[in-house]
Design a protein around this motif. Structure first.
Motif, PDB file in Angstrom:
ATOM      1  N   GLU A  34      35.088 -12.952 -25.450  1.00 16.96           N
ATOM      2  CA  GLU A  34      36.011 -13.624 -24.541  1.00 16.96           C
ATOM      3  C   GLU A  34      36.298 -12.772 -23.322  1.00 16.96           C
ATOM      4  O   GLU A  34      36.480 -11.562 -23.420  1.00 16.96           O
ATOM      5  CB  GLU A  34      37.330 -13.959 -25.260  1.00 16.96           C
ATOM      6  N   ARG A  35      36.330 -13.430 -22.150  1.00 15.46           N
ATOM      7  CA  ARG A  35      36.665 -12.782 -20.889  1.00 15.46           C
ATOM      8  C   ARG A  35      37.616 -13.687 -20.114  1.00 15.46           C
ATOM      9  O   ARG A  35      37.555 -14.909 -20.211  1.00 15.46           O
ATOM     10  CB  ARG A  35      35.412 -12.533 -20.038  1.00 15.46           C
ATOM     11  N   ARG A  36      38.480 -13.074 -19.324  1.00 13.19           N
ATOM     12  CA  ARG A  36      39.380 -13.860 -18.490  1.00 13.19           C
ATOM     13  C   ARG A  36      38.578 -14.712 -17.517  1.00 13.19           C
ATOM     14  O   ARG A  36      37.572 -14.274 -16.981  1.00 13.19           O
ATOM     15  CB  ARG A  36      40.298 -12.931 -17.680  1.00 13.19           C
ATOM     16  N   HIS A  37      39.076 -15.911 -17.276  1.00 12.11           N
ATOM     17  CA  HIS A  37      38.479 -16.827 -16.297  1.00 12.11           C
ATOM     18  C   HIS A  37      37.018 -17.151 -16.620  1.00 12.11           C
ATOM     19  O   HIS A  37      36.208 -17.373 -15.718  1.00 12.11           O
ATOM     20  CB  HIS A  37      38.574 -16.232 -14.875  1.00 12.11           C
ATOM     21  N   GLU A  38      36.688 -17.188 -17.925  1.00  6.38           N
ATOM     22  CA  GLU A  38      35.315 -17.488 -18.312  1.00  6.38           C
ATOM     23  C   GLU A  38      35.338 -18.336 -19.576  1.00  6.38           C
ATOM     24  O   GLU A  38      36.103 -18.059 -20.495  1.00  6.38           O
ATOM     25  CB  GLU A  38      34.555 -16.177 -18.555  1.00  6.38           C
TER      26      GLU A  38
END
Length: 409
Positions: A356-360
């Protein structure tokens, strides 16, 4: 309608206020016109140079802390990938026209990271607002004593705030060390297993807060079977480490008496209702049977395990997904599914910090994992685990815990 063509280099140079770009090594990459004008430095005096070679502390002030404070702020921005706003700073500057003469100056700095598509910090936007004249002007015309009192008051309060923040960071760092030590003591080391090989990895988050909620477990079962589980507690620090230890132990015990992963998760969910801080915990558990060459699995709100087949294709085991622990008011049976495997396949279980990554979208992270598994499928489990972490985690460190278990089937 055509999009306007914007010269962002020209926009940067024209930005009002002092703005500079630095590399993660704190070397000047660029500076706008106001930065050059107000700092009294030319572009040639800045670009390619280490910031504190250009702007060292005032050697005549033994109490000067501007360099230390600004450096700490910039390195925090690099380490966390988040903006760092500083308290008011006194940071004297040498007069470029009069070497050896230092001007008393006050600044309000902000350091913001610029990330690439992989979440790695590639630049720091260093914006500073000089407030020296503002502080002095607050005293009114001819009222130098009032200005100096206000100046001292503002500076003292800013220094106090900086010191409080530093003490809080140190306290968080100590808690992080204790929590990591507690977690390491509670997580099992993978012992040699008869017909397969296992590699486990745990990478704590780079910050002082988002650590110690992830766990993994490997339990040998009767016959030629193995249970592998990975979980993630919501929370951080010592509290999360303690909850993690309780849940891991409870699931490990339930696994030994349950007739399958769904029943084990149901028992864990009942137990979690009486553990403060266990709500919304996610976990996935798999029962691997080498006699039947099947993986039986059940998932409580957790990212799906990845099954790498010998031909290089990857299947995500997502056919038995249910809400996290304690998400329902009533206990209901958990779903369960089976997947066949061939000799030489590989099973990977992991926590969300890996994908998980921010804005993805999460699917992007899962695709990266599948690609990494395929490219390194010939590697042994230890090498494969290292390769996956290198491919998927930012070089500057992740902002969330990551646990990974790789099993060669």
């Amino acid at each position: 309608m055509r999009e306007p063509q914007i010269d962002y280099a020209a926009v940067f140079r024209a930005l009002p206020g002092m703005v500079a770009l630095l590399t993660p090594d704190l070397v000047y990459a660029d500076a706008n016109d106001d930065f050059l004008r107000l700092s009294g430095r030319t572009r040639e005096q800045l670009l390619g140079r280490y910031i504190f070679d250009v702007f060292p502390d005032n050697p005549n002030d033994p109490a000067a802390t501007g360099m230390r404070d600004v450096k700490a702020s910039m390195l925090r921005a690099v380490a966390t990938g988040e903006r760092d706003t500083m308290a008011l700073q006194r940071y004297d500057v040498e007069d470029p026209q009069r070497p050896g003469h230092w001007q008393e100056r006050y600044w309000s700095p902000v350091n913001a990271p610029v990330l690439d598509s992989g979440g790695q910090v590639v630049l720091i936007v260093h914006r500073v607002e000089e407030v020296t004249e503002l502080i002095r002007a607050r005293g009114g015309a001819g009222d130098d004593s009032r200005a100096r009192v206000l100046e001292a008051e503002l500076y003292t309060r800013a220094r106090e705030l900086q010191e409080v923040n530093e003490r809080l960071r140190q306290a968080h760092a100590r808690e992080r060390e204790v929590a990591l030590a507690l977690q390491a003591a509670m997580l099992p080391a993978p012992s040699p297993l008869p017909h397969h090989r296992a590699a486990v990895r745990y990478r704590p988050a780079i910050g002082a807060l988002n650590v110690c909620g992830d766990w993994y477990d490997l339990v040998e079962l009767p016959g030629d079977s193995l249970a592998v589980a990975v979980g993630d507690v919501v929370g951080h620090g010592l509290a999360a480490a303690c909850v993690m230890g309780q849940l891991r132990s409870a699931l490990s015990a339930a696994t030994r008496v349950a007739n399958g992963p769904a029943q084990a998760l149901k028992a864990l969910g009942l137990y979690a209702r009486f553990v403060e801080g266990a709500e919304s915990t996610t976990v996935v558990t798999t029962f691997i049977d080498w006699n039947s060459h099947t993986i039986t699995y059940s998932c409580a709100g957790h990212p799906p395990p990845a099954l790498l087949h010998p031909d290089g294709t990857v299947t995500f085991l997502d056919q038995a997904t249910d809400p996290p622990l304690d998400a329902r008011s009533e206990a209901v049976p958990r779903p369960e599914a089976r997947a066949p495997f061939f000799d030489g396949a590989t099973l990977a279980l992991y926590t969300d910090g890996l994908v998980e990554r921010r804005h993805e979208d999460i699917d992007t992270g899962l695709a990266r994992l599948a690609d990494s598994l395929t490219r390194h499928r010939q590697a042994d489990p230890e090498s494969l685990a290292d390769a996956i972490l290198k491919d998927l985690l930012p070089a500057t460190g992740a902002t969330d815990d990551t646990a990974l278990v790789v099993i060669r089937l």
